[in-house]
Design an enzyme around this catalytic site. Sequence first.
Site, short mmCIF file in Angstrom:
data_model
loop_
_atom_site.label_atom_id
_atom_site.label_comp_id
_atom_site.label_asym_id
_atom_site.label_seq_id
_atom_site.Cartn_x
_atom_site.Cartn_y
_atom_site.Cartn_z
N HIS A 7 -48.14 -1.74 12.98
CA HIS A 7 -47.27 -2.56 12.13
C HIS A 7 -45.93 -2.81 12.82
CE1 HIS A 7 -44.61 -2.80 8.35
NE2 HIS A 7 -45.28 -3.93 8.42
N ARG A 8 -45.65 -4.06 13.11
CA ARG A 8 -44.46 -4.46 13.90
C ARG A 8 -44.45 -3.72 15.24
NH1 ARG A 8 -39.85 -3.77 9.13
NH2 ARG A 8 -41.25 -4.27 7.42
N GLU A 34 -49.56 -6.15 14.57
CA GLU A 34 -48.96 -7.09 13.61
C GLU A 34 -47.53 -7.37 14.04
OE1 GLU A 34 -46.75 -8.04 9.73
OE2 GLU A 34 -46.34 -6.50 11.22
N ASP A 36 -43.95 -10.32 13.08
CA ASP A 36 -43.36 -11.29 12.15
C ASP A 36 -42.65 -12.39 12.93
OD1 ASP A 36 -43.73 -9.55 9.64
OD2 ASP A 36 -42.60 -8.23 10.99
N HIS A 49 -38.42 -9.08 11.93
CA HIS A 49 -38.88 -8.99 10.55
C HIS A 49 -37.96 -9.69 9.55
CE1 HIS A 49 -39.28 -7.17 6.53
NE2 HIS A 49 -40.57 -7.24 6.80
N GLU A 111 -47.58 -12.76 11.28
CA GLU A 111 -47.12 -13.05 9.92
C GLU A 111 -46.06 -14.13 9.96
OE1 GLU A 111 -45.45 -9.92 7.37
OE2 GLU A 111 -44.82 -11.50 6.00
N LYS A 113 -43.14 -15.79 8.42
CA LYS A 113 -42.15 -15.29 7.44
C LYS A 113 -41.50 -16.45 6.68
CE LYS A 113 -41.85 -10.76 7.27
NZ LYS A 113 -42.32 -10.16 6.03
N ASP A 228 -47.30 2.26 10.63
CA ASP A 228 -46.17 2.41 11.55
C ASP A 228 -46.48 3.45 12.63
OD1 ASP A 228 -44.79 0.67 9.89
OD2 ASP A 228 -43.80 2.27 8.76
O1 G3P Z 1 -48.60 -7.60 7.11
C1 G3P Z 1 -48.31 -6.43 6.45
C2 G3P Z 1 -46.85 -6.18 6.32
O2 G3P Z 1 -46.25 -6.46 7.55
C3 G3P Z 1 -46.19 -7.01 5.27
O3 G3P Z 1 -44.92 -6.55 4.93
O4 G3P Z 1 -42.50 -6.53 4.90
O5 G3P Z 1 -43.68 -5.29 6.67
O6 G3P Z 1 -43.63 -7.75 6.72
P1 G3P Z 1 -43.63 -6.53 5.86
CA CA Z 2 -45.05 -8.20 8.52
#
Ligand code: G3P
Ligand code: CA
Length: 242
Positions: A7-8, A34, A36, A49, A111, A113, A228
């Site tokens: 995640h990120r 993943e 953003d 993000h 993602e 945004k 994470d």
């Molecule tokens: O894609 C899952 C997650 O990344 C969505 O929430 O706020 O971390 O971008 P956020």
């Molecule tokens: Ca995200």
Amino acid sequence: MTKIFAHRGSKGTHPENTLASFKEAVHVGSDGIELDVHLTKDGQLVVIHDETVDRTTNGTGEIRNLTLAKIKDLDAGSWYNATFAGEKIPTLEEVLLLLKELGFNGQLNIELKTDIIQYEGLVEKCLALQGTQTCPFAIVYSSFNPYTLVELKKIKPSQEIGLLFESKEWANKGDAILKKESYHPDLKLLDWTLDWNKNQLPLRVWTVNEDKDINRCFELQIEAIFTDYPEKALQLKENYER
Ligand code: G3P
Ligand code: CA
């Protein structure tokens, strides 16, 4: 078996959405990554993000009001730890090139945004960039804004997308207007989604960091989790498979 998405990048151990974080995600063997995407004042795709640079750099201001040159002046690593001083906010192109160079061959979740700011041209620019690259990894787009995904599907119907949601209301809203290949629900909605997902679309659940939640997703044979801590999750997966 459940895929582990960083995640990120490896957000729990490295400054999120930086090249260092993506390198670590590949290094530990993540199945997916993943990130953003936002658009700068001069129309460049950058990986960060928040809508502002305030939390994750030494600067201030909204991405949409900053040029790429200004953004590249910022330090995106020191806020996390001094050992990451000098890390920059990467462009999406830089991330794609890095992942190619590292031979990443899993799945990349981009993602879009657009849930707070509607960036004009964001979808077209992502697809155009993707079109210039031959990537050894698959790309899946997601967004909390289902209208963005509708726009994307109109331009490229064959592109895989996942509907992101953190409320039942938006899950239903998105579901009604969209042809999607997967759902990306908030972990807090997992039980509800399992019941609601009548067509049994694959679920990619976020953000799953606790051992008990990670193991439960394995048990439920969930398609993928965003975490994470990809290294820890991969270790738990290895233990689970034994
Ligand atoms: O894609 C899952 C997650 O990344 C969505 O929430 O706020 O971390 O971008 P956020
Ligand atoms: Ca995200």
